[in-house]
Design a protein around this motif. Structure first.
Motif, short mmCIF file in Angstrom:
data_model
loop_
_atom_site.label_atom_id
_atom_site.label_comp_id
_atom_site.label_asym_id
_atom_site.label_seq_id
_atom_site.Cartn_x
_atom_site.Cartn_y
_atom_site.Cartn_z
N ILE A 1 1.14 -1.64 0.09
CA ILE A 1 0.41 -0.19 0.23
C ILE A 1 0.46 1.27 0.19
O ILE A 1 2.23 1.09 1.01
CB ILE A 1 -0.95 0.31 1.46
N LYS A 2 0.20 2.16 -0.02
CA LYS A 2 1.01 3.72 -0.61
C LYS A 2 0.16 4.84 0.57
O LYS A 2 -0.80 5.03 0.22
CB LYS A 2 1.01 4.22 -2.14
N LEU A 3 1.29 4.55 1.70
CA LEU A 3 1.17 5.95 2.79
C LEU A 3 1.20 7.17 2.16
O LEU A 3 2.48 7.57 1.78
CB LEU A 3 1.42 5.50 3.41
N PRO A 4 0.40 8.20 1.61
CA PRO A 4 0.72 9.56 1.46
C PRO A 4 1.70 10.08 2.90
O PRO A 4 1.97 9.63 3.99
CB PRO A 4 -0.76 10.75 1.96
N LYS A 5 2.26 11.48 2.50
CA LYS A 5 3.21 11.35 2.94
C LYS A 5 2.38 12.21 4.64
O LYS A 5 3.33 11.99 5.46
CB LYS A 5 4.33 12.64 3.25
N ASP A 6 2.10 13.35 3.93
CA ASP A 6 1.18 13.97 5.31
C ASP A 6 0.29 12.74 6.54
O ASP A 6 0.40 12.27 7.79
CB ASP A 6 0.40 14.61 4.98
N VAL A 7 -0.24 11.47 5.62
CA VAL A 7 -0.55 10.18 6.82
C VAL A 7 0.68 9.67 7.83
O VAL A 7 0.14 9.65 8.58
CB VAL A 7 -0.96 9.10 5.90
#
Length: 462
Positions: free
Chosen positions: A310-316
């Protein structure tokens, strides 16, 4: 001819019977059986290798002098005993026992080498995912990781024996100690490496006592090359288990086998553990794993998300790393929960979703807000250099940012007005004026109200 030698052995037993108390003779000499005598070498059978070592530790002088008196000064003694080669499950079973011999030098006799015991390989109980390659490193665990790799890369290196790793729950102790075992097995597949928890060890010991298999239990553990015990603090208050582990520890250490242990506290904090065990825990290398710093938390998140696809956004990632501060295990659990929620609800992974997941799964960390954090956050928000806030500049953008720092410092820190003014080169009266001015402007200026709301959300991590 052998019958004559057997009678000479019986004569030795009679002499010893007159020297040692009857209870001790019954326990330690009656179980011994004559096997053969050839070329000045007397072979006797005993129940286990551990039994032979205890016999020598207690009675080597009596035994040695008696044998020399009856068999002559050149006598050498060989113990023959069965070898247990089965897997260490909680049910202790004796496998097929091919006798193994150990040549023991008597006092004053020439030393003889031990013959190698031939034993079957064992299941090391290691998790293949717990490798050094998967182990994230930062300042909080660098020392322990470096020592672990040194041991794993060179098992002959014994300056770190035993290795005692300690730290709070969820900081990566189990991963690290298993990574050492995996690397040792990679470099030498024949090495007898065993990982288990202290509770499993205790369970095996209890089962061995109940089934009268204690000697086999000792035999098995004394055959291990690298013994890895997790959560050793669970031995606290278990006197009999501690005593048993003490003897196994001594045997392995004396025979240059590696011991690796983990605990949630340091040896000095282990009340209820025998002093003689604690002194041995401290005799090697003690390494601490600290709570994961933010660098390590981000690395764990990145690696876990990649592994799970999965790809987690930087802000998350920043939000999770800033709020889940106590445990690596919690961070990994949050990623799993986040992925499940996103899949089931068919939502994108956002900070808002992360906030909802964290509120249900972990206790959010309450940030500590200090003056430096406020100054850094405000300068970034207004896109000015943080050093400008501390100058005498009267430019509108700098003056507004400086007043905002004063307001937020008064509201979110315990600093007196005078201390805030001193940091900014102003008086406490100036600080008080700035704070009152902002309070008066907020109900009238929506942008100012929004700016303060955004700044406080960033400071508080919400």
């Amino acid at each position: 001819m052998q019958n004559e030698h057997s009678q000479r052995w019986d004569r030795c037993l009679e002499i010893i019977r007159d020297i040692v108390p009857s209870e001790q003779f019954k326990s330690w000499f009656e179980p011994l059986t004559f096997r053969r005598f050839e070329n000045d070498m007397l072979t006797i059978y005993c129940p286990t290798e551990y039994f032979s070592e205890q016999l020598e530790e207690r009675y080597i002088n009596v035994l040695g002098k008696t044998l020399k008196r009856v068999f002559g000064p050149k006598i050498k003694l060989i113990y023959e005993f069965p070898v247990v080669a089965n897997d260490p499950s909680t049910k202790i079973e004796v496998g097929s026992s091919h006798p193994s011999q150990a040549v023991r030098p008597l006092p004053g006799a020439t030393s003889n080498p031990f013959k190698e015991q031939v034993v079957e390989d064992i299941d090391s109980q290691l998790n293949p995912d717990y490798t050094f390659e998967n182990y994230c490193i930062s300042h909080s665990n660098k020392v322990a990781q470096s020592i672990g790799e040194a041991i794993a890369n060179d098992p002959k290196l014994k300056i770190f024996n035993p290795l005692f790793v300690f730290g709070p729950c969820g900081v990566g102790k189990t991963h690290l100690i298993q990574a050492i075992g995996i690397r040792i097995k990679e470099r030498n597949p024949r090495a007898r490496v065993l990982y288990l928890t202290a509770r499993l060890f205790e369970s095996q010991y209890t089962a061995a006592v109940q089934r009268a298999k204690l000697n086999e239990f000792f035999n098995f553990y004394q055959s291990i090359d690298t013994l890895i015990i997790d959560d050793i603090q669970d031995f606290i208050g278990k006197e009999k288990t501690q005593k048993t582990f003490y003897h196994i520890f001594n045997h392995l250490k004396q025979n240059n086998r590696q011991l690796i242990m983990s605990s949630d506290c340091s040896p000095s904090q282990m009340e209820g553990m025998q002093d003689r065990l604690l002194s041995r825990f401290k005799s090697g290398m003690t390494a601490q794993l600290e709570r994961p710093d933010i660098e390590l938390r981000r690395d764990v998140l990145s690696q876990k998300s990649l592994r799970d696809g999965i790809k987690l956004p930087k802000d998350v990632m920043d939000y999770i790393a800033s709020n889940v501060t106590q445990s690596i295990r919690e961070i990994e659990g949050v990623v799993v929960s986040l992925m499940a929620h996103a899949t089931c609800l068919d939502e994108e992974i956002t900070v808002d979703l992360a906030r909802r997941v964290l509120s249900n799964s972990v206790k959010l960390s309450k940030r500590t807000i200090d003056f430096e954090t406020i100054a850094r956050t405000v300068s970034g928000f207004y896109d000015i250099e943080v050093e400008q806030i501390f100058t005498k500049s009267r430019k509108r953008e700098v003056s507004d940012a400086r007043q905002m720092v004063m307001y937020l410092a008064k509201k979110h820190t315990k600093m007196p007005l005078k201390a805030i003014g001193t940091r900014l080169g102003r008086t406490h009266a100036t600080v008080l004026y700035a704070c009152r001015l902002i309070d008066e402007r907020m109900p009238l200026e929506k942008k100012l109200f929004d700016d303060i709301s955004k700044l406080e959300a960033e400071l508080l991590g919400v």
